[in-house]
Write a protein that holds these residues in place. Structure first.
Motif, short mmCIF file in Angstrom:
data_model
loop_
_atom_site.label_atom_id
_atom_site.label_comp_id
_atom_site.label_asym_id
_atom_site.label_seq_id
_atom_site.Cartn_x
_atom_site.Cartn_y
_atom_site.Cartn_z
N THR A 136 29.09 -66.02 -6.02
CA THR A 136 30.03 -65.66 -7.06
C THR A 136 29.52 -64.42 -7.78
OG1 THR A 136 28.96 -66.99 -8.82
CG2 THR A 136 30.62 -68.09 -7.45
N THR A 137 30.42 -63.50 -8.09
CA THR A 137 30.09 -62.34 -8.90
C THR A 137 31.35 -61.90 -9.62
OG1 THR A 137 29.10 -60.12 -8.94
CG2 THR A 137 30.37 -60.70 -6.97
N GLY A 138 31.25 -61.67 -10.93
CA GLY A 138 32.46 -61.33 -11.65
C GLY A 138 32.22 -60.96 -13.09
N VAL A 139 33.32 -60.71 -13.79
CA VAL A 139 33.32 -60.38 -15.21
C VAL A 139 33.82 -61.62 -15.95
CG1 VAL A 139 34.08 -58.76 -16.98
CG2 VAL A 139 33.89 -57.99 -14.60
N ALA A 140 32.89 -62.44 -16.44
CA ALA A 140 33.27 -63.71 -17.06
C ALA A 140 33.95 -63.53 -18.41
CB ALA A 140 32.04 -64.61 -17.20
N GLY A 141 33.60 -62.47 -19.13
CA GLY A 141 34.24 -62.18 -20.41
C GLY A 141 33.49 -62.78 -21.58
N PRO A 142 33.97 -62.61 -22.77
CA PRO A 142 35.20 -61.88 -23.09
C PRO A 142 35.01 -60.36 -23.11
CG PRO A 142 34.25 -62.77 -25.10
CD PRO A 142 33.40 -63.26 -23.96
N THR A 143 33.75 -59.90 -22.94
CA THR A 143 33.49 -58.46 -22.92
C THR A 143 33.10 -58.05 -21.50
OG1 THR A 143 31.17 -58.81 -23.48
CG2 THR A 143 32.70 -58.45 -25.32
N GLY A 144 32.98 -56.75 -21.28
CA GLY A 144 32.48 -56.24 -20.02
C GLY A 144 33.53 -55.77 -19.05
N GLY A 145 34.80 -55.95 -19.38
CA GLY A 145 35.86 -55.53 -18.47
C GLY A 145 36.07 -54.03 -18.49
N THR A 146 36.64 -53.53 -17.40
CA THR A 146 37.03 -52.12 -17.28
C THR A 146 38.46 -52.09 -16.77
OG1 THR A 146 36.26 -51.94 -14.99
CG2 THR A 146 34.65 -51.42 -16.72
N PRO A 147 39.13 -50.93 -16.79
CA PRO A 147 40.51 -50.90 -16.29
C PRO A 147 40.66 -51.39 -14.85
CG PRO A 147 40.05 -48.92 -17.56
CD PRO A 147 38.74 -49.67 -17.43
N ASP A 148 39.71 -51.05 -13.97
CA ASP A 148 39.84 -51.48 -12.57
C ASP A 148 39.22 -52.86 -12.33
OD1 ASP A 148 37.32 -50.24 -12.98
OD2 ASP A 148 37.07 -49.97 -10.81
N LYS A 149 38.38 -53.34 -13.26
CA LYS A 149 37.79 -54.68 -13.16
C LYS A 149 37.89 -55.35 -14.53
CE LYS A 149 34.55 -53.19 -9.60
NZ LYS A 149 33.13 -52.92 -9.26
N PRO A 150 39.12 -55.77 -14.89
CA PRO A 150 39.28 -56.40 -16.21
C PRO A 150 38.55 -57.74 -16.28
CG PRO A 150 41.30 -56.57 -14.93
CD PRO A 150 40.36 -55.70 -14.13
N VAL A 151 38.36 -58.23 -17.50
CA VAL A 151 37.78 -59.56 -17.70
C VAL A 151 38.55 -60.56 -16.84
CG1 VAL A 151 37.46 -61.41 -19.38
CG2 VAL A 151 36.89 -59.07 -19.99
N GLY A 152 37.81 -61.43 -16.18
CA GLY A 152 38.42 -62.42 -15.30
C GLY A 152 38.45 -61.99 -13.84
N THR A 153 37.98 -60.78 -13.54
CA THR A 153 37.87 -60.33 -12.15
C THR A 153 36.65 -61.00 -11.54
OG1 THR A 153 38.83 -58.19 -12.70
CG2 THR A 153 37.65 -58.36 -10.59
N VAL A 154 36.85 -61.75 -10.47
CA VAL A 154 35.76 -62.46 -9.82
C VAL A 154 35.90 -62.33 -8.30
CG1 VAL A 154 34.70 -64.74 -9.42
CG2 VAL A 154 35.56 -64.16 -11.69
N TRP A 155 34.78 -62.15 -7.63
CA TRP A 155 34.74 -62.20 -6.16
C TRP A 155 33.93 -63.43 -5.76
CZ3 TRP A 155 37.25 -59.33 -2.57
CH2 TRP A 155 37.87 -58.15 -3.02
N ILE A 156 34.47 -64.22 -4.84
CA ILE A 156 33.73 -65.35 -4.27
C ILE A 156 33.49 -65.06 -2.79
CG2 ILE A 156 34.44 -67.07 -5.97
CD1 ILE A 156 36.61 -68.03 -4.05
N GLY A 157 32.25 -65.29 -2.36
CA GLY A 157 31.87 -64.97 -0.99
C GLY A 157 31.50 -66.22 -0.20
N TYR A 158 31.69 -66.12 1.11
CA TYR A 158 31.41 -67.23 2.03
C TYR A 158 30.81 -66.65 3.29
CZ TYR A 158 32.34 -71.42 4.90
OH TYR A 158 32.22 -72.51 5.71
N ALA A 159 29.67 -67.19 3.72
CA ALA A 159 29.02 -66.74 4.95
C ALA A 159 28.64 -67.94 5.80
CB ALA A 159 27.77 -65.91 4.62
N ASP A 160 28.88 -67.81 7.10
CA ASP A 160 28.42 -68.81 8.06
C ASP A 160 28.07 -68.10 9.35
OD1 ASP A 160 30.89 -68.28 9.28
OD2 ASP A 160 31.80 -70.17 8.65
N GLU A 161 27.90 -68.86 10.43
CA GLU A 161 27.47 -68.23 11.68
C GLU A 161 28.50 -67.25 12.24
OE1 GLU A 161 29.89 -71.72 12.66
OE2 GLU A 161 28.10 -71.49 11.39
N GLU A 162 29.73 -67.35 11.79
CA GLU A 162 30.79 -66.45 12.28
C GLU A 162 30.85 -65.13 11.51
OE1 GLU A 162 34.43 -68.67 12.15
OE2 GLU A 162 33.60 -70.28 13.39
N GLY A 163 30.14 -65.05 10.38
CA GLY A 163 30.17 -63.82 9.59
C GLY A 163 30.37 -64.12 8.12
#
Length: 168
Positions: free
Chosen positions: A106-133
């Motif tokens: 998990t990586t993201g902007v949890a808030g309530p501060t830290g947001g930017t126009p292209d990554k506003p507060v609440g922007t989160v990326w979730i990642g998944y890796a296994d043997e397939e990639g």
């Protein structure tokens, strides 16, 4: 449909995911930034979770992302910590580091501060890796910090469930 319904009565998402991991003999590791250990907490709330949870890293700083998880300093500089590539590299990195079948991140902007126009507060990326990639999904959540941690943990647990069901 099992895409939308994970259980009945007292079933929790973390228990359902845990049962699926255990019955398949799979192990999991977690690399968390914006959730600060919340995903690992939920996974280990399940009795018997030591059968499938190996461990995790709270990679809040870029130094930990680089030094422990092998995230590219160039990618952090160019794309920022809240990006698809970083989420993918974190998931693959924790999987490699802890030797598990599955790595999640998990990586993201949890808030309530830290947001930017292209990554506003609440922007989160979730990642998944296994043997397939590895892969990652972008979420756009709320402006409230604790709610974002809860929503992110639920989204990633459901991502694991859907991958295990072959519905991702």
């Amino acid at each position: 449909s099992e895409r939308y319904i994970y259980g009945t009565k007292d079933d929790t998402l973390e228990a359902v995911v845990g049962h699926m991991l255990a019955e398949r003999g799979l192990t999991i590791s977690v690399a968390e930034s914006c959730t600060g250990g919340f995903v690992l907490n939920r996974l280990t709330n399940v009795s018997g979770s030591s059968a499938y949870v190996v461990g995790g890293i709270v990679a809040y700083s870029n130094q930990v992302k680089i030094g422990q998880l092998g995230v590219s300093p160039e990618v952090l500089e160019e794309e920022g910590a809240v990006s698809e590539t970083v989420a993918r590299q974190m998931a693959a990195g924790v999987r490699r580091l802890l030797g598990t079948n599955i790595g999640i991140s998990t990586t993201g902007v949890a808030g309530p501060t830290g947001g930017t126009p292209d990554k506003p507060v609440g922007t989160v990326w979730i990642g998944y890796a296994d043997e397939e990639g590895d892969r990652a999904v972008r979420l756009q959540l709320a402006e409230e910090r604790i709610l974002n941690k809860e929503l992110t943990s639920t989204a990633i647990l459901d991502m694991i469930r859907l991958h295990l069901l072959g519905l991702s």
